[in-house]
Design an enzyme around this catalytic site. Structure first.
Site, PDB file in Angstrom:
ATOM      1  N   GLY A   1       5.371 -12.759 -14.539  1.00 34.74           N
ATOM      2  CA  GLY A   1       4.111 -12.099 -14.882  1.00 34.74           C
ATOM      3  C   GLY A   1       2.913 -13.015 -15.042  1.00 34.74           C
ATOM      4  O   GLY A   1       1.980 -12.681 -15.775  1.00 34.74           O
TER       5      GLY A   1
ATOM      6  N   ASN B   1       0.682 -13.571 -12.809  1.00 34.29           N
ATOM      7  CA  ASN B   1      -0.470 -12.863 -12.228  1.00 34.29           C
ATOM      8  C   ASN B   1      -0.957 -11.755 -13.157  1.00 34.29           C
ATOM      9  O   ASN B   1      -2.163 -11.510 -13.250  1.00 34.29           O
ATOM     10  CB  ASN B   1      -0.124 -12.320 -10.839  1.00 34.29           C
ATOM     11  CG  ASN B   1      -0.229 -13.401  -9.782  1.00 34.29           C
ATOM     12  OD1 ASN B   1      -1.324 -13.830  -9.433  1.00 34.29           O
ATOM     13  ND2 ASN B   1       0.910 -13.880  -9.304  1.00 34.29           N
TER      14      ASN B   1
ATOM     15  N   ASN C   1      -1.999  -5.655  -3.612  1.00 32.38           N
ATOM     16  CA  ASN C   1      -0.847  -6.545  -3.774  1.00 32.38           C
ATOM     17  C   ASN C   1      -1.317  -7.974  -3.587  1.00 32.38           C
ATOM     18  O   ASN C   1      -2.200  -8.244  -2.778  1.00 32.38           O
ATOM     19  CB  ASN C   1       0.217  -6.225  -2.716  1.00 32.38           C
ATOM     20  CG  ASN C   1       1.425  -7.146  -2.815  1.00 32.38           C
ATOM     21  OD1 ASN C   1       1.947  -7.381  -3.914  1.00 32.38           O
ATOM     22  ND2 ASN C   1       1.863  -7.699  -1.692  1.00 32.38           N
TER      23      ASN C   1
ATOM     24  N   HIS D   1       0.017 -11.574  -2.297  1.00 35.34           N
ATOM     25  CA  HIS D   1       1.117 -12.183  -1.539  1.00 35.34           C
ATOM     26  C   HIS D   1       0.881 -13.699  -1.476  1.00 35.34           C
ATOM     27  O   HIS D   1      -0.233 -14.126  -1.167  1.00 35.34           O
ATOM     28  CB  HIS D   1       1.186 -11.595  -0.124  1.00 35.34           C
ATOM     29  CG  HIS D   1       2.345 -12.122   0.640  1.00 35.34           C
ATOM     30  ND1 HIS D   1       3.639 -11.723   0.374  1.00 35.34           N
ATOM     31  CD2 HIS D   1       2.421 -13.066   1.615  1.00 35.34           C
ATOM     32  CE1 HIS D   1       4.465 -12.399   1.173  1.00 35.34           C
ATOM     33  NE2 HIS D   1       3.757 -13.206   1.924  1.00 35.34           N
TER      34      HIS D   1
ATOM     35  N   ASP E   1       3.274  -5.701   3.286  1.00 36.70           N
ATOM     36  CA  ASP E   1       2.181  -6.679   3.484  1.00 36.70           C
ATOM     37  C   ASP E   1       1.294  -6.311   4.672  1.00 36.70           C
ATOM     38  O   ASP E   1       0.641  -7.182   5.265  1.00 36.70           O
ATOM     39  CB  ASP E   1       2.732  -8.112   3.649  1.00 36.70           C
ATOM     40  CG  ASP E   1       3.526  -8.561   2.433  1.00 36.70           C
ATOM     41  OD1 ASP E   1       3.094  -8.286   1.310  1.00 36.70           O
ATOM     42  OD2 ASP E   1       4.590  -9.177   2.614  1.00 36.70           O
TER      43      ASP E   1
HETATM   44  C1  GAR Z   1       3.816 -14.540  -7.105  1.00 39.00           C
HETATM   45  O1  GAR Z   1       3.767 -15.754  -6.409  1.00 39.00           O
HETATM   46  C2  GAR Z   1       3.468 -13.386  -6.193  1.00 39.00           C
HETATM   47  O2  GAR Z   1       2.474 -13.692  -5.265  1.00 39.00           O
HETATM   48  C3  GAR Z   1       4.793 -13.170  -5.503  1.00 39.00           C
HETATM   49  O3  GAR Z   1       5.765 -13.358  -6.511  1.00 39.00           O
HETATM   50  C4  GAR Z   1       5.251 -14.221  -7.519  1.00 39.00           C
HETATM   51  C5  GAR Z   1       5.319 -13.510  -8.857  1.00 39.00           C
HETATM   52  O4  GAR Z   1       4.959 -14.352  -9.914  1.00 39.00           O
HETATM   53  N1  GAR Z   1       4.852 -11.878  -4.903  1.00 39.00           N
HETATM   54  C6  GAR Z   1       5.498 -11.620  -3.769  1.00 39.00           C
HETATM   55  O5  GAR Z   1       6.149 -12.440  -3.186  1.00 39.00           O
HETATM   56  C7  GAR Z   1       5.386 -10.182  -3.280  1.00 39.00           C
HETATM   57  N2  GAR Z   1       5.752 -10.104  -1.903  1.00 39.00           N
HETATM   58  P1  GAR Z   1       4.455 -13.782 -11.305  1.00 39.00           P
HETATM   59  O6  GAR Z   1       5.482 -12.771 -11.794  1.00 39.00           O
HETATM   60  O7  GAR Z   1       4.418 -14.996 -12.203  1.00 39.00           O
HETATM   61  O8  GAR Z   1       3.103 -13.164 -11.116  1.00 39.00           O
END
Ligand code: GAR
Length: 206
Positions: free
Chosen positions: A14, A16, A110, A112, A153
């Protein structure tokens, strides 16, 4: 000022989500209000972040609910109860059906961790994206914020930011740099931009 009610979907750490919460606390999300966190995983640390910020959360586990239809029905019910008007997928590791995404045209974002259309689509998520980028030997990668439709995506791109790959990078060091230099910056910016657009449309409709 009308604020767009935002639900943030998470599955893991989490960071982000934290970037969005921090932006809101710093007054950088003036047209949005984070009203709900939806986690696909009961043990996601993102749930603790939501609690610390005083944002209500709900867990919707596909496994526990017994399939995609029940999973999406539970999410829709939670969104409805919270009055959510916009969704941000912030490290959400489940695919949403066309039936679901069609309900929120250009209202689901989203983030990515690559420059779409590189290293994206089915099977490219989390660390895997950075592993593949390093395997291919790219010198530049980055992050993308895009709208979500039924193609993984595949929705319209809203923002991108490049990040340089360093000699000796591991998937972990590259992931961290992409987060710090790109994701945590462009996700809150894009969320504010879309929240402002939705708020404006709502004001005109009133
Ligand atoms: C992030 O790097 C996000 O961009 C990626 O997973 C991670 C989650 O981190 N998402 C994807 O790959 C979706 N296709 P977080 O839980 O610390 O935000």
């Amino acid at each position: 000022m009308t604020r767009t009610r935002i639900a943030v979907f998470v599955s893991g750490g989490g960071t982000n989500l934290q970037a969005l919460l921090d932006a809101q606390a710093a007054g950088k999300l003036p047209h949005g209000q984070i009203v709900l966190v939806v986690s696909s995983q009961p043990d996601a640390y993102a749930l603790t972040r939501a609690e610390k910020a005083g944002v209500p959360s709900v867990v919707c586990s596909k496994k526990e609910l017994g399939g995609q239809a029940a999973f999406e029905a539970a999410i829709l019910e939670a969104l409805d109860r919270a009055g959510a008007e916009m969704i941000v997928l912030a490290g959400f590791m489940s695919i949403l059906s066309k039936d679901f995404t069609d309900r929120f045209p250009e209202r689901i974002l989203n983030v990515h961790p690559a420059l779409v259309p590189s290293f994206c689509g089915k099977g490219y998520y989390g660390l895997k994206v950075h592993e593949e980028a390093l395997k291919r030997g790219v010198k530049v990668t980055g992050a993308t914020v895009h709208f979500v439709n039924e193609i993984p995506d595949g929705g319209r791109i809203i923002a991108q930011k490049p990040v340089l790959v360093a000699d000796g990078d591991t998937p972990q060091t590259l992931q961290r740099r992409v987060m710090e230099q790109a994701e945590w910056i462009i996700l809150p910016q894009a969320a504010e931009m879309v929240a402002a657009q939705i708020a404006e449309r709502k004001e005109h409709a009133d």
